[in-house]
Design an enzyme around this catalytic site. Sequence first.
Site, PDB file in Angstrom:
ATOM      1  N   ALA A 296       0.827   5.235  -2.061  1.00 53.94           N
ATOM      2  CA  ALA A 296       0.617   5.618  -3.466  1.00 53.94           C
ATOM      3  C   ALA A 296       1.762   5.201  -4.408  1.00 53.94           C
ATOM      4  O   ALA A 296       1.521   4.490  -5.395  1.00 53.94           O
ATOM      5  CB  ALA A 296       0.349   7.121  -3.538  1.00 53.94           C
TER       6      ALA A 296
ATOM      7  N   ARG B 278       0.869  -1.184   0.000  1.00 60.94           N
ATOM      8  CA  ARG B 278       0.000   0.000   0.000  1.00 60.94           C
ATOM      9  C   ARG B 278       0.901   1.228   0.000  1.00 60.94           C
ATOM     10  O   ARG B 278       2.116   1.109   0.097  1.00 60.94           O
ATOM     11  CB  ARG B 278      -1.010  -0.010   1.167  1.00 60.94           C
ATOM     12  CG  ARG B 278      -0.635  -0.673   2.438  1.00 60.94           C
ATOM     13  CD  ARG B 278       0.473  -0.037   3.199  1.00 60.94           C
ATOM     14  NE  ARG B 278       0.248   1.376   3.416  1.00 60.94           N
ATOM     15  CZ  ARG B 278       1.211   2.247   3.626  1.00 60.94           C
ATOM     16  NH1 ARG B 278       2.483   1.867   3.664  1.00 60.94           N
ATOM     17  NH2 ARG B 278       0.943   3.518   3.808  1.00 60.94           N
TER      18      ARG B 278
ATOM     19  N   ASN C 162      -5.168  12.458   1.065  1.00 56.25           N
ATOM     20  CA  ASN C 162      -4.246  11.580   1.787  1.00 56.25           C
ATOM     21  C   ASN C 162      -5.088  10.795   2.800  1.00 56.25           C
ATOM     22  O   ASN C 162      -6.307  10.980   2.909  1.00 56.25           O
ATOM     23  CB  ASN C 162      -3.143  12.407   2.472  1.00 56.25           C
ATOM     24  CG  ASN C 162      -2.024  11.528   3.007  1.00 56.25           C
ATOM     25  OD1 ASN C 162      -1.516  10.656   2.319  1.00 56.25           O
ATOM     26  ND2 ASN C 162      -1.651  11.712   4.263  1.00 56.25           N
TER      27      ASN C 162
ATOM     28  N   ASP D 124      -1.856  11.076  -1.812  1.00 58.10           N
ATOM     29  CA  ASP D 124      -2.305  10.079  -2.800  1.00 58.10           C
ATOM     30  C   ASP D 124      -2.700  10.718  -4.117  1.00 58.10           C
ATOM     31  O   ASP D 124      -2.631  10.087  -5.164  1.00 58.10           O
ATOM     32  CB  ASP D 124      -3.477   9.272  -2.238  1.00 58.10           C
ATOM     33  CG  ASP D 124      -2.956   8.293  -1.203  1.00 58.10           C
ATOM     34  OD1 ASP D 124      -2.743   8.712  -0.056  1.00 58.10           O
ATOM     35  OD2 ASP D 124      -2.691   7.129  -1.564  1.00 58.10           O
TER      36      ASP D 124
ATOM     37  N   ARG E 136      -7.487   0.063  -6.635  1.00 64.08           N
ATOM     38  CA  ARG E 136      -7.749   1.129  -5.650  1.00 64.08           C
ATOM     39  C   ARG E 136      -7.901   2.451  -6.416  1.00 64.08           C
ATOM     40  O   ARG E 136      -7.094   2.742  -7.296  1.00 64.08           O
ATOM     41  CB  ARG E 136      -6.611   1.209  -4.609  1.00 64.08           C
ATOM     42  CG  ARG E 136      -6.488  -0.059  -3.763  1.00 64.08           C
ATOM     43  CD  ARG E 136      -5.569   0.142  -2.574  1.00 64.08           C
ATOM     44  NE  ARG E 136      -6.160   0.979  -1.547  1.00 64.08           N
ATOM     45  CZ  ARG E 136      -5.482   1.480  -0.516  1.00 64.08           C
ATOM     46  NH1 ARG E 136      -4.191   1.243  -0.392  1.00 64.08           N
ATOM     47  NH2 ARG E 136      -6.081   2.232   0.382  1.00 64.08           N
TER      48      ARG E 136
ATOM     49  N   GLN F 234      -1.679   2.234  10.114  1.00 66.90           N
ATOM     50  CA  GLN F 234      -0.413   2.314   9.354  1.00 66.90           C
ATOM     51  C   GLN F 234       0.660   3.076  10.133  1.00 66.90           C
ATOM     52  O   GLN F 234       1.845   2.823   9.954  1.00 66.90           O
ATOM     53  CB  GLN F 234      -0.634   3.012   7.996  1.00 66.90           C
ATOM     54  CG  GLN F 234      -1.400   2.204   6.980  1.00 66.90           C
ATOM     55  CD  GLN F 234      -2.868   2.535   6.999  1.00 66.90           C
ATOM     56  OE1 GLN F 234      -3.437   2.865   8.038  1.00 66.90           O
ATOM     57  NE2 GLN F 234      -3.517   2.426   5.858  1.00 66.90           N
TER      58      GLN F 234
HETATM   59  O1  MRU Z   1      -4.398   3.268   2.414  1.00 69.89           O
HETATM   60  P1  MRU Z   1      -2.920   3.448   2.283  1.00 69.89           P
HETATM   61  O2  MRU Z   1      -2.148   2.844   3.401  1.00 69.89           O
HETATM   62  O3  MRU Z   1      -2.428   3.021   0.935  1.00 69.89           O
HETATM   63  O4  MRU Z   1      -2.710   5.021   2.375  1.00 69.89           O
HETATM   64  C1  MRU Z   1      -1.413   5.541   2.256  1.00 69.89           C
HETATM   65  C2  MRU Z   1      -1.361   6.995   2.435  1.00 69.89           C
HETATM   66  O5  MRU Z   1      -2.339   7.664   2.620  1.00 69.89           O
HETATM   67  C3  MRU Z   1      -0.006   7.633   2.272  1.00 69.89           C
HETATM   68  O6  MRU Z   1       0.120   8.745   3.103  1.00 69.89           O
HETATM   69  C4  MRU Z   1       0.182   8.071   0.819  1.00 69.89           C
HETATM   70  O7  MRU Z   1      -0.105   7.013  -0.043  1.00 69.89           O
HETATM   71  C5  MRU Z   1       1.538   8.571   0.556  1.00 69.89           C
HETATM   72  S1  MRU Z   1       2.738   7.315   0.524  1.00 69.89           S
HETATM   73  C6  MRU Z   1       4.226   7.977   0.140  1.00 69.89           C
END
Ligand code: MRU
Length: 366
Positions: A48, A46, A247, A237, A89, A196
Site C-alpha cells: 500500500a 506493490r 489486507n 491496505d 489498483r 509475497q
Molecule cells: O497485493 P499486494 O502485494 O500489494 O498486497 C500487499 C499487502 O497486502 C500488504 O500487507 C499491505 O499493502 C501493507 S504494506 C505495508
Amino acid sequence: MKFKTIEWKGNRVRMLDQRRLPQGVCYLDCRGASAVAQAIRTMAIRGAPAIGVAAAMGIALAARKTLSHQPESFVKTLEKVCDEMRQTRPTAVNLFWAVDRMKKIVDQVYTHGVDETRKRLVKEALDILKEDIEINRKIGGYGKRLIKNGDGVLTHCNAGALATGGYGTALGVIYAAWAVGKRFRVFADETRPQLQGARLTAWELLQEKIPVTVITDNMAGWLMTKGEINLVLVGADRIARNGDTANKIGTYSLAVLSKWHDVPFYVAAPTSTLDLTLSSGLAIPIEERKTKEVTHFRGFPVAPKGVKALNPAFDVTPHSLIHAIITEKGLIRKPFQKNLRKMFATPNSIPVRQTGKLRTRHCKGA
Ligand code: MRU
C-alpha cells in the site's frame, strides 16, 4: 536497509522489480507515468504505501516530461495522469491519498506557472517518500514493545521495506525490536497465490540477517496449537473508521485462528491507510485479479486446464478480531471508532458510504 524499493532519478523512476525476487535483484526504470502505472498494475512494485509513493512519482515524472507550457493544458494532462494512477489498483487507499496530495499541489500552484508547479510536484513526491520512511520508523518504535524475547511472531504477505518507501510497517516493528537486541522467531506465511511472504518477506529479512521460517498458509493453525506463535503482525491496505481492515487475502483466516487460540493479532499501518469516509469494511473495494495467478505459477499450470478459479487479492478482517492498530501516532486500541475519532477529532460530517456489520459470530469470543 541494504536496498532501495523506489528512487527518484530525475528523468525516471527506478524501482526494485519485485516480480523477479528472490531469483534476481533487477531494477526497473520507468521513463513515463504510464510505465509507472503499468509497474503498479503488474506488481513490479506493490504494497500500500509503496504504490502511493510510486503513483506520486509517476505524476511528478509526467509533470517533468509534458511539453505543455500553457497552465490549462498542463493541468488537463496531469488530471489524466492522476486518473490513470487511480485506476491501477483499487484497494490500497494510500494510492488515492498520494494522488490527492499531488492533485492538491496542482490546484494550488498552477497559477504560479508550469515550471513552479513541476518543481513543487517533484518536491511533494520526494516528501511523500521521506515521510513514509520516517512514519515506518515511528510505527516500529511504538510496536517493538509488543515483542518479547523468545516470542514466535507470525506475519502474512509482505509489509516490509519492499511494500513501503523503506523499512516497513509490520516488518518495521520486527526490525525495531531486533535492533534493540530482542531475539525471537519470525514465521512468514508464504501467502498464496503471489507468494509475497515466501519470496519477499523472507528475502528482505534475510538481507537484514534476521532468521525467518517460511510456512505454507495452512500451517498457521497447527503452529498455534503447539504454542509456537505468540503474536501475529500484519500490514493493511485500507482501514475503515470502525477498525475493519483490508489486507492480503488470508489475513482474515489468520485473525480467526488467532482469536480461537488467544494469540494477539496486531495491524501495523500508517494513518494514510485509514479511510475515515468508510463506516465499515463492507464498503472497501476488493481487487479481483486474473484467475491465472491461481491456476498457474510463473506460467506453469498448477490446476487442470479450463478449471474455474477465484482470485480476490484482499479480504477484510472485522475490527472485533484485531487487538490494536499500530500507527505512527501510537497504538489505537478498542473501541476503534471512538479512539480514531479522538485521534483525528473526526467531524461528524464525514460521509457514511455504507453501514453494516461483517459476520463475526462464528468466532469464539468475538
Ligand atoms: O497485493 P499486494 O502485494 O500489494 O498486497 C500487499 C499487502 O497486502 C500488504 O500487507 C499491505 O499493502 C501493507 S504494506 C505495508
